[in-house]
Design a protein around this motif. Sequence first.
Motif, PDB file in Angstrom:
ATOM      1  N   SER A 178     -51.824 -12.638  20.898  1.00 48.70           N
ATOM      2  CA  SER A 178     -51.212 -11.382  20.472  1.00 48.70           C
ATOM      3  C   SER A 178     -50.680 -10.586  21.658  1.00 48.70           C
ATOM      4  N   THR A 179     -51.503 -10.463  22.703  1.00 51.73           N
ATOM      5  CA  THR A 179     -51.077  -9.714  23.886  1.00 51.73           C
ATOM      6  C   THR A 179     -49.894 -10.391  24.561  1.00 51.73           C
ATOM      7  N   THR A 180     -49.953 -11.717  24.661  1.00 42.65           N
ATOM      8  CA  THR A 180     -48.851 -12.466  25.279  1.00 42.65           C
ATOM      9  C   THR A 180     -47.550 -12.238  24.534  1.00 42.65           C
ATOM     10  N   LEU A 181     -47.591 -12.337  23.218  1.00 40.82           N
ATOM     11  CA  LEU A 181     -46.376 -12.173  22.422  1.00 40.82           C
ATOM     12  C   LEU A 181     -45.819 -10.760  22.561  1.00 40.82           C
ATOM     13  N   GLN A 190     -51.747  -4.999  35.763  1.00 42.50           N
ATOM     14  CA  GLN A 190     -52.852  -4.038  35.707  1.00 42.50           C
ATOM     15  C   GLN A 190     -53.964  -4.480  36.640  1.00 42.50           C
ATOM     16  N   LEU A 191     -54.058  -3.840  37.809  1.00 49.55           N
ATOM     17  CA  LEU A 191     -55.109  -4.138  38.773  1.00 49.55           C
ATOM     18  C   LEU A 191     -55.850  -2.843  39.103  1.00 49.55           C
ATOM     19  N   PHE A 239     -47.825  -5.640  32.773  1.00 45.98           N
ATOM     20  CA  PHE A 239     -48.475  -6.795  32.168  1.00 45.98           C
ATOM     21  C   PHE A 239     -49.988  -6.754  32.337  1.00 45.98           C
ATOM     22  N   ARG A 240     -50.676  -7.317  31.369  1.00 42.03           N
ATOM     23  CA  ARG A 240     -52.115  -7.558  31.502  1.00 42.03           C
ATOM     24  C   ARG A 240     -52.368  -8.934  32.114  1.00 42.03           C
ATOM     25  N   TYR A 241     -51.534  -9.911  31.725  1.00 42.26           N
ATOM     26  CA  TYR A 241     -51.758 -11.292  32.145  1.00 42.26           C
ATOM     27  C   TYR A 241     -50.787 -11.705  33.245  1.00 42.26           C
ATOM     28  N   ARG A 257     -46.401 -12.220  33.588  1.00 41.49           N
ATOM     29  CA  ARG A 257     -45.644 -11.587  34.663  1.00 41.49           C
ATOM     30  C   ARG A 257     -44.881 -12.638  35.467  1.00 41.49           C
ATOM     31  N   LYS A 258     -45.544 -13.746  35.795  1.00 39.12           N
ATOM     32  CA  LYS A 258     -44.891 -14.794  36.580  1.00 39.12           C
ATOM     33  C   LYS A 258     -43.739 -15.421  35.799  1.00 39.12           C
ATOM     34  N   LEU A 259     -43.958 -15.642  34.508  1.00 42.12           N
ATOM     35  CA  LEU A 259     -42.885 -16.187  33.679  1.00 42.12           C
ATOM     36  C   LEU A 259     -41.675 -15.265  33.704  1.00 42.12           C
TER      37      LEU A 259
END
Length: 341
Positions: free
Chosen positions: A54-57, A135-136, A155-157, A161-163
Amino acid sequence: MAYSTGDEALDNAARALLTEAGLDPDDRQLFEMTISVLRMGRENADRLDLKIVSTTLKELRYSFEVFAPYRHIRKAAVFGSARTQPGDPAYESAIAIGSALADVGWSVVTGGGPGIMTAAVEGAGGDNSFAVSIQLPFEKDEVASTLPPGRSVNFRYFFNRKLTFMKESSGYVLLPGGFGTLDEAFELLTLLQTGREMPAPVVLFEPEGDAYWRSFRHFLDVELADEALVLPEDLDLFTITSDVDEVVEVLELFYRRYHSMRYVGGYLVLRLNTPVSDDLLAHLNAQYADLIAAGEIKRCEASRVEVDDDDAAELPRIRFRFVDSRFARLHAMIRDINNAD
């Protein structure tokens, strides 16, 4: 076999839902995403697994929305240390690089943090910059608040972010940095070497008198190339320089004639800004015969699928059956195409 829930009535309900939303129920991607959600629910996927999906989408949907209006603008991802301070040669170099790229119509994409990221945006200006931050707890998102609205994604993931960095960038500039910068360098080179990322220019910039990237190159030469862990040609995927003008030159030259590529019907198609001459075509067939699985490199027209997708159909092209384990050599071929008269 068509992707399905295994329940025809449920599949039809998914198509009806897409229709009700004003979408094309025969759009394969939309249909299959809907089916994936239903299948995960019916398979009792773990709550954490569902949260990741869900978060990714949501993150990717928003990043696509942010960048969509600017797809026609070439962008350079700029990586480097968040700890570099104003006045440091690398910081001042990042300002100069951002400014020089903006002067030739490029935008910069940074990680949104302090240090090199802030410097690149300072040089390029907010209207020529984007931030894809993470988010760090120990690193503030200093850039996003300085950009015009709609030019940053948080981004959380890391993988999202890299994508986004790779998907939206046409070139890459890396300045000295820590684990994160080296992670970006190795991942980028891996993706280019294996063909998981479209060919693109990579510049490793070190300030005058600094040997950061030359030390990196020495490690690659001695520990990887000399031990046959990578091919010598793999080390030509990047350029090391201390010259800001050369940064711009390398990025601009990569797209002098080369525009983009796509696989169509078993062929690798290179779309070009200007046609190739008979002499250059003959040179490519002779010089890069090791890249050709069968037949030869030929000029071609836009395929039906490219026309239907409105995918640079107006550009001249060449195509060939590619030995798809030689992506570093493909980069060399693209440079040859760009350097030819």
